[in-house]
Scaffold this motif. Sequence first.
Motif, PDB file in Angstrom:
ATOM      1  N   TRP A   1      -6.867  -1.959  -8.072  1.00 42.79           N
ATOM      2  CA  TRP A   1      -7.709  -2.644  -7.098  1.00 42.79           C
ATOM      3  C   TRP A   1      -6.854  -3.526  -6.209  1.00 42.79           C
ATOM      4  O   TRP A   1      -5.738  -3.887  -6.563  1.00 42.79           O
ATOM      5  CB  TRP A   1      -8.830  -3.434  -7.766  1.00 42.79           C
ATOM      6  CG  TRP A   1      -8.449  -4.707  -8.443  1.00 42.79           C
ATOM      7  CD1 TRP A   1      -8.532  -5.972  -7.932  1.00 42.79           C
ATOM      8  CD2 TRP A   1      -7.939  -4.872  -9.778  1.00 42.79           C
ATOM      9  NE1 TRP A   1      -8.115  -6.904  -8.863  1.00 42.79           N
ATOM     10  CE2 TRP A   1      -7.744  -6.252  -9.998  1.00 42.79           C
ATOM     11  CE3 TRP A   1      -7.628  -3.981 -10.799  1.00 42.79           C
ATOM     12  CZ2 TRP A   1      -7.252  -6.749 -11.207  1.00 42.79           C
ATOM     13  CZ3 TRP A   1      -7.141  -4.482 -11.991  1.00 42.79           C
ATOM     14  CH2 TRP A   1      -6.956  -5.854 -12.175  1.00 42.79           C
ATOM     15  N   ARG A   2      -7.401  -3.835  -5.031  1.00 43.06           N
ATOM     16  CA  ARG A   2      -6.761  -4.762  -4.110  1.00 43.06           C
ATOM     17  C   ARG A   2      -7.183  -6.170  -4.517  1.00 43.06           C
ATOM     18  O   ARG A   2      -8.347  -6.538  -4.413  1.00 43.06           O
ATOM     19  CB  ARG A   2      -7.177  -4.458  -2.674  1.00 43.06           C
ATOM     20  CG  ARG A   2      -6.418  -5.270  -1.639  1.00 43.06           C
ATOM     21  CD  ARG A   2      -6.811  -4.907  -0.202  1.00 43.06           C
ATOM     22  NE  ARG A   2      -6.720  -3.490   0.085  1.00 43.06           N
ATOM     23  CZ  ARG A   2      -5.591  -2.820   0.312  1.00 43.06           C
ATOM     24  NH1 ARG A   2      -4.440  -3.456   0.240  1.00 43.06           N
ATOM     25  NH2 ARG A   2      -5.605  -1.539   0.582  1.00 43.06           N
TER      26      ARG A   2
ATOM     27  N   LEU B   1      -9.630   0.892   1.310  1.00 44.48           N
ATOM     28  CA  LEU B   1      -9.857   0.206   0.032  1.00 44.48           C
ATOM     29  C   LEU B   1     -10.018  -1.292   0.279  1.00 44.48           C
ATOM     30  O   LEU B   1      -9.058  -1.982   0.587  1.00 44.48           O
ATOM     31  CB  LEU B   1      -8.679   0.451  -0.928  1.00 44.48           C
ATOM     32  CG  LEU B   1      -8.796  -0.201  -2.306  1.00 44.48           C
ATOM     33  CD1 LEU B   1      -9.922   0.451  -3.109  1.00 44.48           C
ATOM     34  CD2 LEU B   1      -7.476  -0.090  -3.061  1.00 44.48           C
TER      35      LEU B   1
ATOM     36  N   LEU C   1      -1.833  -5.648  -4.792  1.00 39.19           N
ATOM     37  CA  LEU C   1      -2.577  -4.630  -5.522  1.00 39.19           C
ATOM     38  C   LEU C   1      -2.245  -4.798  -6.997  1.00 39.19           C
ATOM     39  O   LEU C   1      -1.136  -5.205  -7.349  1.00 39.19           O
ATOM     40  CB  LEU C   1      -2.174  -3.232  -5.059  1.00 39.19           C
ATOM     41  CG  LEU C   1      -2.583  -2.909  -3.620  1.00 39.19           C
ATOM     42  CD1 LEU C   1      -1.554  -2.054  -2.949  1.00 39.19           C
ATOM     43  CD2 LEU C   1      -3.934  -2.225  -3.617  1.00 39.19           C
TER      44      LEU C   1
ATOM     45  N   VAL D   1      -5.623   8.127  -3.074  1.00 42.89           N
ATOM     46  CA  VAL D   1      -6.592   7.109  -2.659  1.00 42.89           C
ATOM     47  C   VAL D   1      -6.319   6.793  -1.192  1.00 42.89           C
ATOM     48  O   VAL D   1      -5.163   6.680  -0.787  1.00 42.89           O
ATOM     49  CB  VAL D   1      -6.444   5.824  -3.510  1.00 42.89           C
ATOM     50  CG1 VAL D   1      -7.301   4.694  -2.968  1.00 42.89           C
ATOM     51  CG2 VAL D   1      -6.776   6.101  -4.971  1.00 42.89           C
ATOM     52  N   ASP D   2      -7.369   6.626  -0.411  1.00 43.19           N
ATOM     53  CA  ASP D   2      -7.219   6.210   0.983  1.00 43.19           C
ATOM     54  C   ASP D   2      -7.137   4.685   1.000  1.00 43.19           C
ATOM     55  O   ASP D   2      -8.148   3.993   1.025  1.00 43.19           O
ATOM     56  CB  ASP D   2      -8.396   6.705   1.810  1.00 43.19           C
ATOM     57  CG  ASP D   2      -8.279   6.342   3.284  1.00 43.19           C
ATOM     58  OD1 ASP D   2      -7.285   5.687   3.675  1.00 43.19           O
ATOM     59  OD2 ASP D   2      -9.193   6.707   4.039  1.00 43.19           O
ATOM     60  N   PHE D   3      -5.918   4.166   0.962  1.00 44.27           N
ATOM     61  CA  PHE D   3      -5.731   2.722   0.881  1.00 44.27           C
ATOM     62  C   PHE D   3      -6.162   1.997   2.148  1.00 44.27           C
ATOM     63  O   PHE D   3      -6.458   0.810   2.101  1.00 44.27           O
ATOM     64  CB  PHE D   3      -4.283   2.386   0.503  1.00 44.27           C
ATOM     65  CG  PHE D   3      -3.989   2.695  -0.924  1.00 44.27           C
ATOM     66  CD1 PHE D   3      -4.314   1.790  -1.918  1.00 44.27           C
ATOM     67  CD2 PHE D   3      -3.442   3.911  -1.297  1.00 44.27           C
ATOM     68  CE1 PHE D   3      -4.095   2.088  -3.254  1.00 44.27           C
ATOM     69  CE2 PHE D   3      -3.216   4.220  -2.624  1.00 44.27           C
ATOM     70  CZ  PHE D   3      -3.538   3.310  -3.604  1.00 44.27           C
TER      71      PHE D   3
ATOM     72  N   ASP E   1       0.830  -1.210   0.000  1.00 39.53           N
ATOM     73  CA  ASP E   1       0.000   0.000   0.000  1.00 39.53           C
ATOM     74  C   ASP E   1       0.863   1.258   0.000  1.00 39.53           C
ATOM     75  O   ASP E   1       0.526   2.254  -0.633  1.00 39.53           O
ATOM     76  CB  ASP E   1      -0.897   0.042   1.232  1.00 39.53           C
ATOM     77  CG  ASP E   1      -2.065  -0.913   1.171  1.00 39.53           C
ATOM     78  OD1 ASP E   1      -2.091  -1.787   0.279  1.00 39.53           O
ATOM     79  OD2 ASP E   1      -2.951  -0.788   2.027  1.00 39.53           O
TER      80      ASP E   1
ATOM     81  N   MET F   1       0.552   4.755  -1.993  1.00 39.48           N
ATOM     82  CA  MET F   1       0.203   5.935  -1.199  1.00 39.48           C
ATOM     83  C   MET F   1       1.012   7.152  -1.632  1.00 39.48           C
ATOM     84  O   MET F   1       0.541   8.279  -1.543  1.00 39.48           O
ATOM     85  CB  MET F   1       0.474   5.689   0.287  1.00 39.48           C
ATOM     86  CG  MET F   1      -0.530   4.856   0.980  1.00 39.48           C
ATOM     87  SD  MET F   1       0.011   4.660   2.707  1.00 39.48           S
ATOM     88  CE  MET F   1      -1.154   3.474   3.263  1.00 39.48           C
TER      89      MET F   1
ATOM     90  N   ARG G   1     -10.636   1.252  -8.388  1.00 38.45           N
ATOM     91  CA  ARG G   1     -10.565   2.711  -8.357  1.00 38.45           C
ATOM     92  C   ARG G   1      -9.907   3.199  -9.630  1.00 38.45           C
ATOM     93  O   ARG G   1      -8.879   2.683 -10.041  1.00 38.45           O
ATOM     94  CB  ARG G   1      -9.732   3.213  -7.165  1.00 38.45           C
ATOM     95  CG  ARG G   1     -10.290   2.898  -5.812  1.00 38.45           C
ATOM     96  CD  ARG G   1     -11.488   3.788  -5.474  1.00 38.45           C
ATOM     97  NE  ARG G   1     -12.068   3.377  -4.216  1.00 38.45           N
ATOM     98  CZ  ARG G   1     -11.766   3.901  -3.037  1.00 38.45           C
ATOM     99  NH1 ARG G   1     -10.866   4.842  -2.948  1.00 38.45           N
ATOM    100  NH2 ARG G   1     -12.360   3.460  -1.954  1.00 38.45           N
TER     101      ARG G   1
ATOM    102  N   CYS H   1      -0.768   7.969  -5.529  1.00 39.33           N
ATOM    103  CA  CYS H   1      -2.188   8.044  -5.860  1.00 39.33           C
ATOM    104  C   CYS H   1      -2.997   8.705  -4.746  1.00 39.33           C
ATOM    105  O   CYS H   1      -2.792   8.382  -3.573  1.00 39.33           O
ATOM    106  CB  CYS H   1      -2.747   6.638  -6.077  1.00 39.33           C
ATOM    107  SG  CYS H   1      -1.902   5.679  -7.336  1.00 39.33           S
TER     108      CYS H   1
END
Length: 182
Positions: free
Chosen positions: A148-149, A130, A155, A125-127, A116, A120, A136, A123
């Motif tokens: 995506w996870r 997620l 990921l 995005v709040d990993f 992650d 981080m 996303r 991107c």
Amino acid sequence: MSEAVSALKGRSQTGFATVAEAGPVGMVSLRADLGSAALAGALAALGLSVPGQRQVVGEGRLAAWMSPDELLIFCAYEEAGQVVTDLSAALSAEHALVVDVSDMRSVFTITGAKGDEVLMKLCPVDFATLPQGEMRRTRAAQTGVALWRAGPEELRLICFRSVAGYVFGLLEAASRKGGEIF
């Protein structure tokens, strides 16, 4: 017939997380009415279901929600042509567009307990929130990506093939040992 070659030929790098280009991956873009019974039947014939908003569903073959009228189907590279043929035939009476986009996109995997942290840095995005299987569409630095996870410590990231080298450079730099966030 020529042999399929991915943009970076499976290049990988291990730092505090491992970043790897996935090699040739079959990808089929499908634009259609996602509520259509014909679409549900066509996907069922492939062993898939229509994913919910921002979801990725399936095992082996995957169906990923990309927008309210678009799915991205993942399959083995050599199956993509047949998937296009099958979906086009099943949706021939519907307003639909089915295109093999395998050679225009690259897929990367980021694995490891701190995977992650690699994304981080790149991107917005709040990993931490997620969940597994949620797609996303965002950016990595200034490049459009989807991610995506795929598992607890995996990921996946998709970008255009034309920027694969740049994206790999971003991922490689962000995953170097000593660059951990926490």
